[in-house]
Design a protein around this motif. Structure first.
Motif, PDB file in Angstrom:
ATOM      1  N   ARG A 195      34.083-106.157   6.876  1.00 36.40           N
ATOM      2  CA  ARG A 195      32.855-106.937   7.061  1.00 36.40           C
ATOM      3  C   ARG A 195      32.089-106.476   8.294  1.00 36.40           C
ATOM      4  O   ARG A 195      30.852-106.374   8.287  1.00 36.40           O
ATOM      5  N   ALA A 196      32.819-106.196   9.365  1.00 41.16           N
ATOM      6  CA  ALA A 196      32.180-105.722  10.590  1.00 41.16           C
ATOM      7  C   ALA A 196      31.483-104.380  10.359  1.00 41.16           C
ATOM      8  O   ALA A 196      30.395-104.137  10.894  1.00 41.16           O
ATOM      9  N   GLU A 197      32.084-103.525   9.548  1.00 40.19           N
ATOM     10  CA  GLU A 197      31.461-102.232   9.250  1.00 40.19           C
ATOM     11  C   GLU A 197      30.161-102.416   8.467  1.00 40.19           C
ATOM     12  O   GLU A 197      29.132-101.804   8.787  1.00 40.19           O
ATOM     13  N   PHE A 198      30.180-103.251   7.446  1.00 39.38           N
ATOM     14  CA  PHE A 198      28.962-103.492   6.666  1.00 39.38           C
ATOM     15  C   PHE A 198      27.894-104.188   7.508  1.00 39.38           C
ATOM     16  O   PHE A 198      26.692-103.924   7.346  1.00 39.38           O
ATOM     17  N   ALA A 199      28.311-105.089   8.401  1.00 41.48           N
ATOM     18  CA  ALA A 199      27.356-105.838   9.224  1.00 41.48           C
ATOM     19  C   ALA A 199      26.585-104.935  10.176  1.00 41.48           C
ATOM     20  O   ALA A 199      25.496-105.300  10.638  1.00 41.48           O
ATOM     21  N   ALA A 200      27.135-103.763  10.460  1.00 42.43           N
ATOM     22  CA  ALA A 200      26.447-102.825  11.354  1.00 42.43           C
ATOM     23  C   ALA A 200      25.257-102.152  10.678  1.00 42.43           C
ATOM     24  O   ALA A 200      24.466-101.475  11.339  1.00 42.43           O
ATOM     25  N   ASP A 201      25.112-102.321   9.363  1.00 40.54           N
ATOM     26  CA  ASP A 201      24.005-101.693   8.624  1.00 40.54           C
ATOM     27  C   ASP A 201      23.358-102.740   7.723  1.00 40.54           C
ATOM     28  O   ASP A 201      23.592-102.786   6.515  1.00 40.54           O
ATOM     29  N   ARG A 202      22.509-103.568   8.305  1.00 40.83           N
ATOM     30  CA  ARG A 202      21.843-104.622   7.547  1.00 40.83           C
ATOM     31  C   ARG A 202      20.885-104.047   6.501  1.00 40.83           C
ATOM     32  O   ARG A 202      20.610-104.682   5.492  1.00 40.83           O
ATOM     33  N   THR A 260      21.826-115.632   3.347  1.00 43.60           N
ATOM     34  CA  THR A 260      21.886-114.768   2.166  1.00 43.60           C
ATOM     35  C   THR A 260      22.540-113.441   2.502  1.00 43.60           C
ATOM     36  O   THR A 260      23.435-112.967   1.786  1.00 43.60           O
ATOM     37  N   GLU A 261      22.118-112.824   3.592  1.00 42.41           N
ATOM     38  CA  GLU A 261      22.719-111.548   3.984  1.00 42.41           C
ATOM     39  C   GLU A 261      24.188-111.714   4.334  1.00 42.41           C
ATOM     40  O   GLU A 261      25.016-110.855   3.992  1.00 42.41           O
ATOM     41  N   ASN A 262      24.536-112.809   5.009  1.00 49.02           N
ATOM     42  CA  ASN A 262      25.934-113.026   5.367  1.00 49.02           C
ATOM     43  C   ASN A 262      26.804-113.255   4.138  1.00 49.02           C
ATOM     44  O   ASN A 262      27.974-112.854   4.100  1.00 49.02           O
ATOM     45  N   LEU A 263      26.228-113.890   3.129  1.00 49.10           N
ATOM     46  CA  LEU A 263      26.962-114.073   1.879  1.00 49.10           C
ATOM     47  C   LEU A 263      27.260-112.726   1.229  1.00 49.10           C
ATOM     48  O   LEU A 263      28.383-112.479   0.759  1.00 49.10           O
ATOM     49  N   VAL A 264      26.274-111.843   1.211  1.00 46.69           N
ATOM     50  CA  VAL A 264      26.483-110.507   0.651  1.00 46.69           C
ATOM     51  C   VAL A 264      27.532-109.754   1.470  1.00 46.69           C
ATOM     52  O   VAL A 264      28.367-109.027   0.905  1.00 46.69           O
ATOM     53  N   LEU A 265      27.524-109.921   2.775  1.00 42.20           N
ATOM     54  CA  LEU A 265      28.560-109.296   3.612  1.00 42.20           C
ATOM     55  C   LEU A 265      29.955-109.765   3.207  1.00 42.20           C
ATOM     56  O   LEU A 265      30.894-108.961   3.130  1.00 42.20           O
ATOM     57  N   ASP A 266      30.093-111.062   2.963  1.00 44.52           N
ATOM     58  CA  ASP A 266      31.391-111.576   2.513  1.00 44.52           C
ATOM     59  C   ASP A 266      31.786-110.965   1.171  1.00 44.52           C
ATOM     60  O   ASP A 266      32.955-110.627   0.946  1.00 44.52           O
ATOM     61  N   TYR A 267      30.819-110.832   0.269  1.00 39.58           N
ATOM     62  CA  TYR A 267      31.103-110.212  -1.028  1.00 39.58           C
ATOM     63  C   TYR A 267      31.613-108.783  -0.854  1.00 39.58           C
ATOM     64  O   TYR A 267      32.623-108.382  -1.437  1.00 39.58           O
ATOM     65  N   LEU A 268      30.880-108.009  -0.078  1.00 43.31           N
ATOM     66  CA  LEU A 268      31.236-106.599   0.108  1.00 43.31           C
ATOM     67  C   LEU A 268      32.592-106.465   0.796  1.00 43.31           C
ATOM     68  O   LEU A 268      33.403-105.614   0.434  1.00 43.31           O
ATOM     69  N   ALA A 269      32.837-107.321   1.778  1.00 41.88           N
ATOM     70  CA  ALA A 269      34.086-107.242   2.530  1.00 41.88           C
ATOM     71  C   ALA A 269      35.294-107.550   1.668  1.00 41.88           C
ATOM     72  O   ALA A 269      36.372-106.963   1.844  1.00 41.88           O
TER      73      ALA A 269
END
Length: 334
Positions: free
Chosen positions: A295-302, A65-74
């Motif tokens: 995506r890498a930037e957003f992934a740094a702040d779960r 679920t979190e990874n899906l949101v990361l893809d959305y944001l990216a």
């Protein structure tokens, strides 16, 4: 929609069963971002309950679920302009399923070609009731927020037709006292590339292991594209009917470079499959490079990713509660 973007509401989303891939990106994600920029109101559902339609357990659900949101944001979805929420966090949405199920017959559900295809590729030995009624669940997802536009791939149009049928029959059976309908009849919005083939020549899919994930690194992307099926003809052309595998690769490069596929094919010419795959690899990696960096930037702040889901659930619950109240009122069940 360009003339009156504020008059429309879009519902779209994905199941959190693994990373989103190029088929998702060119099939629906680009449309979502384009509509968001136009000013269309956007609801994006992470359909976590629907993970178990074709599998016994929801494996690594929170992570997916979190990874899906990361893809959305990216890819450019903005949580200030798009309501991103998890299906399971909106109870009123799921209560719409019961009256909606009363509006469709077993034979109608049994004829749905998309469900048949998903059953054929499912991991279950038998068809669950959830899988069988999947299109009606999607109807509830679409209609809870009264979406009138749904970005879809070609293969999802049968599901959308079920939602249109549910809306029409509910409106006929339970109109407001003044005769006005409760629900709009949603329209599908197809992208320029509704169906990209995977590396094995079939539909690109998370479950079939034939897709290039948006989050994949450049070396993995190159390896996957090298393994893609082509044909024995050396000259590269664009003919989706006669040469589907080659044409899908040509189209992928063209989409990444914002060019016509015929132009890409002519440029490669007699270079053969090796030259085609080099061209596709370079085009895909170049196009995805900024997306992967974001995506890498957003992934740094779960913590931020989880806050996006909390905020989205709050907004979606307010809408779903109001719709359920309206449904109860017209059905006389208050």
């Amino acid at each position: 929609m360009r003339q009156e973007p504020g008059a429309h509401r879009v519902l779209t989303g994905d199941r959190p069963t693994g990373p989103l891939h190029l088929g998702h990106y060119f099939g629906t994600l680009q449309n979502r971002v384009r509509l968001q920029h136009l000013g269309v109101e956007m609801f994006v559902v992470v359909a976590d309950y629907q993970v178990i339609t074709d599998r016994d357990v929801a494996d690594r659900l929170a992570e997916h679920t979190e990874n899906l949101v990361l893809d959305y944001l990216a890819t450019g979805l903005d949580p200030d302009r798009a309501t991103i929420f998890a299906h399971s966090a909106v109870p009123a949405l799921n209560q719409l399923l019961l009256p909606f199920l009363s509006l469709v017959s077993v034979s109608e559900l049994n004829r749905n070609p998309t469900v048949k295809d998903e059953i054929a590729h499912s991991r279950q030995s038998a068809v669950s009731g959830l899988m069988f009624t999947y299109p009606v669940h999607q109807a509830a997802d679409i209609l809870f927020c009264k979406a009138d536009v749904v970005p879809v791939g070609q293969d999802q149009l049968p599901h959308l037709e079920v939602a249109r049928t549910v809306a029409r029959r509910f409106n006929e059976r339970y109109p407001h006292a003044d005769g006005t309908p409760v629900f709009p009849r949603p329209e599908g919005l197809l992208s320029a590339a509704p169906l990209l083939l995977g590396t094995d020549g079939t539909k690109m899919s998370k479950s079939r292991g034939n897709a290039v994930a948006l989050a994949a690194d450049e070396d993995t992307t190159a390896r996957l594209i090298r393994s893609a099926r082509t044909d024995t003809e050396r000259r590269i052309g664009y003919d989706p009917v006669a040469r589907p595998e080659v044409s899908s690769l040509v189209l992928l490069a063209a989409l990444c470079q914002d060019r016509r596929p015929e132009e890409v094919a002519e440029e490669i010419g007699d270079g053969g499959a090796a030259a085609l795959k080099r061209t596709v690899t370079e085009a895909v990696n170049e196009h995805l490079r900024p997306i992967r960096a974001r995506r890498a930037e957003f992934a740094a702040d779960r913590g931020y990713v989880r806050q996006v889901l909390r905020d989205g659930a709050e907004r979606a619950n307010a809408v779903a509660d109001a719709t359920l109240d309206e449904v109860r009122a017209v059905m006389g069940s208050v």
